[in-house]
Design a protein around this motif. Structure first.
Motif, PDB file in Angstrom:
ATOM      1  N   PRO A 174       2.180  -8.720  16.207  1.00  0.00           N
ATOM      2  CA  PRO A 174       1.232  -9.094  15.150  1.00  0.00           C
ATOM      3  C   PRO A 174       1.821  -8.950  13.738  1.00  0.00           C
ATOM      4  CG  PRO A 174       0.136  -7.749  16.793  1.00  0.00           C
ATOM      5  CD  PRO A 174       1.604  -7.713  17.110  1.00  0.00           C
ATOM      6  N   LEU A 175       2.622  -7.924  13.524  1.00  0.00           N
ATOM      7  CA  LEU A 175       3.269  -7.747  12.219  1.00  0.00           C
ATOM      8  C   LEU A 175       4.338  -8.811  11.982  1.00  0.00           C
ATOM      9  CD1 LEU A 175       3.710  -3.901  11.767  1.00  0.00           C
ATOM     10  CD2 LEU A 175       2.500  -5.481  10.275  1.00  0.00           C
ATOM     11  N   LYS A 176       5.053  -9.160  13.028  1.00  0.00           N
ATOM     12  CA  LYS A 176       6.073 -10.223  12.923  1.00  0.00           C
ATOM     13  C   LYS A 176       5.398 -11.544  12.539  1.00  0.00           C
ATOM     14  CE  LYS A 176       9.626 -12.487  15.712  1.00  0.00           C
ATOM     15  NZ  LYS A 176       9.039 -13.801  15.707  1.00  0.00           N
ATOM     16  N   ILE A 177       4.285 -11.835  13.151  1.00  0.00           N
ATOM     17  CA  ILE A 177       3.523 -13.054  12.823  1.00  0.00           C
ATOM     18  C   ILE A 177       3.033 -12.996  11.377  1.00  0.00           C
ATOM     19  CG2 ILE A 177       1.380 -14.314  13.323  1.00  0.00           C
ATOM     20  CD1 ILE A 177       1.865 -13.489  16.324  1.00  0.00           C
ATOM     21  N   PHE A 202      12.742 -10.364  10.250  1.00  0.00           N
ATOM     22  CA  PHE A 202      13.986 -10.113  10.985  1.00  0.00           C
ATOM     23  C   PHE A 202      13.972  -8.718  11.620  1.00  0.00           C
ATOM     24  CE2 PHE A 202      18.049  -7.926  11.032  1.00  0.00           C
ATOM     25  CZ  PHE A 202      18.746  -8.703  11.936  1.00  0.00           C
ATOM     26  N   TRP A 203      13.657  -7.690  10.820  1.00  0.00           N
ATOM     27  CA  TRP A 203      13.684  -6.324  11.345  1.00  0.00           C
ATOM     28  C   TRP A 203      12.628  -6.118  12.426  1.00  0.00           C
ATOM     29  CZ3 TRP A 203      18.009  -4.170  11.058  1.00  0.00           C
ATOM     30  CH2 TRP A 203      18.824  -4.287   9.929  1.00  0.00           C
ATOM     31  N   LEU A 204      11.485  -6.739  12.275  1.00  0.00           N
ATOM     32  CA  LEU A 204      10.460  -6.641  13.306  1.00  0.00           C
ATOM     33  C   LEU A 204      10.929  -7.303  14.602  1.00  0.00           C
ATOM     34  CD1 LEU A 204       7.488  -7.329  10.909  1.00  0.00           C
ATOM     35  CD2 LEU A 204       7.850  -5.186  12.189  1.00  0.00           C
ATOM     36  N   GLU A 205      11.574  -8.441  14.469  1.00  0.00           N
ATOM     37  CA  GLU A 205      12.146  -9.117  15.634  1.00  0.00           C
ATOM     38  C   GLU A 205      13.221  -8.243  16.281  1.00  0.00           C
ATOM     39  OE1 GLU A 205      14.914 -12.952  15.826  1.00  0.00           O
ATOM     40  OE2 GLU A 205      12.872 -13.425  15.178  1.00  0.00           O
ATOM     41  N   PHE A 206      14.020  -7.591  15.451  1.00  0.00           N
ATOM     42  CA  PHE A 206      15.091  -6.722  15.941  1.00  0.00           C
ATOM     43  C   PHE A 206      14.516  -5.540  16.725  1.00  0.00           C
ATOM     44  CE2 PHE A 206      18.956  -4.182  15.740  1.00  0.00           C
ATOM     45  CZ  PHE A 206      19.950  -5.150  15.810  1.00  0.00           C
ATOM     46  N   ILE A 207      13.417  -4.991  16.242  1.00  0.00           N
ATOM     47  CA  ILE A 207      12.745  -3.893  16.952  1.00  0.00           C
ATOM     48  C   ILE A 207      12.329  -4.348  18.350  1.00  0.00           C
ATOM     49  CG2 ILE A 207      10.620  -2.493  17.014  1.00  0.00           C
ATOM     50  CD1 ILE A 207      10.858  -2.408  13.882  1.00  0.00           C
ATOM     51  N   ILE A 208      11.804  -5.577  18.415  1.00  0.00           N
ATOM     52  CA  ILE A 208      11.417  -6.136  19.717  1.00  0.00           C
ATOM     53  C   ILE A 208      12.646  -6.340  20.589  1.00  0.00           C
ATOM     54  CG2 ILE A 208      10.450  -8.176  20.872  1.00  0.00           C
ATOM     55  CD1 ILE A 208       8.578  -8.451  18.354  1.00  0.00           C
ATOM     56  N   ASP A 209      13.688  -6.959  20.020  1.00  0.00           N
ATOM     57  CA  ASP A 209      14.917  -7.238  20.783  1.00  0.00           C
ATOM     58  C   ASP A 209      15.530  -5.962  21.360  1.00  0.00           C
ATOM     59  OD1 ASP A 209      14.619  -9.900  20.058  1.00  0.00           O
ATOM     60  OD2 ASP A 209      16.210  -9.862  18.546  1.00  0.00           O
ATOM     61  N   GLU A 210      15.532  -4.905  20.560  1.00  0.00           N
ATOM     62  CA  GLU A 210      16.134  -3.635  20.985  1.00  0.00           C
ATOM     63  C   GLU A 210      15.180  -2.768  21.814  1.00  0.00           C
ATOM     64  OE1 GLU A 210      19.321  -2.386  20.634  1.00  0.00           O
ATOM     65  OE2 GLU A 210      19.816  -4.429  19.974  1.00  0.00           O
TER      66      GLU A 210
END
Length: 117
Positions: free
Chosen positions: A94-97, A76-84
């Motif tokens: 790669p870390l999100k995967i 979730f937090w990795l996705e949030f970093i991407i979203d923001e």
């Protein structure tokens, strides 16, 4: 993958997440996510290691459940970093995967051990 491989993999995941987290912008949001990502990613590694102590089946399942929740939170937090757009997607994806793959591995492990009743 065996137990030792997963211990190494989860620890490597934690190290990679920490490195990413400390590189986040020094803003309120960046600092908040930094703390959250460090906490949940290191928890994946620490709780999997604890699960492997082999105390009891119930204790293993309990620790594995924590590992799953923490891996999902890291995703979730990795996705949030991407979203923001706090970091380029290519450096976070790669870390999100990996977070997703780890959660999937541990979900399958938990199902397997629960079926052995």
């Amino acid at each position: 993958m065996n137990k030792d491989d997963l211990i190494k993999r989860t620890k490597k995941f934690a190290h990679r997440c920490v490195k990413l987290a400390v590189s986040l912008p020094k803003t309120y949001l960046g600092n908040h996510i930094k703390g959250q990502l460090i906490r949940c990613s290191t928890s994946v590694a620490a709780n999997y290691r604890a699960a492997c102590l082999g105390l009891s089946k119930a204790a293993f399942i309990s620790k594995l459940s924590i590992v799953i929740e923490e891996a999902d939170e890291a995703e979730f937090w990795l996705e949030f970093i991407i979203d923001e757009k706090l970091k380029p997607k290519y450096s976070v994806q790669p870390l999100k995967i990996e977070a997703h793959e780890l959660a999937s591995i541990f979900i399958a492990s938990r199902k397997t051990i629960q079926m052995k009743d």
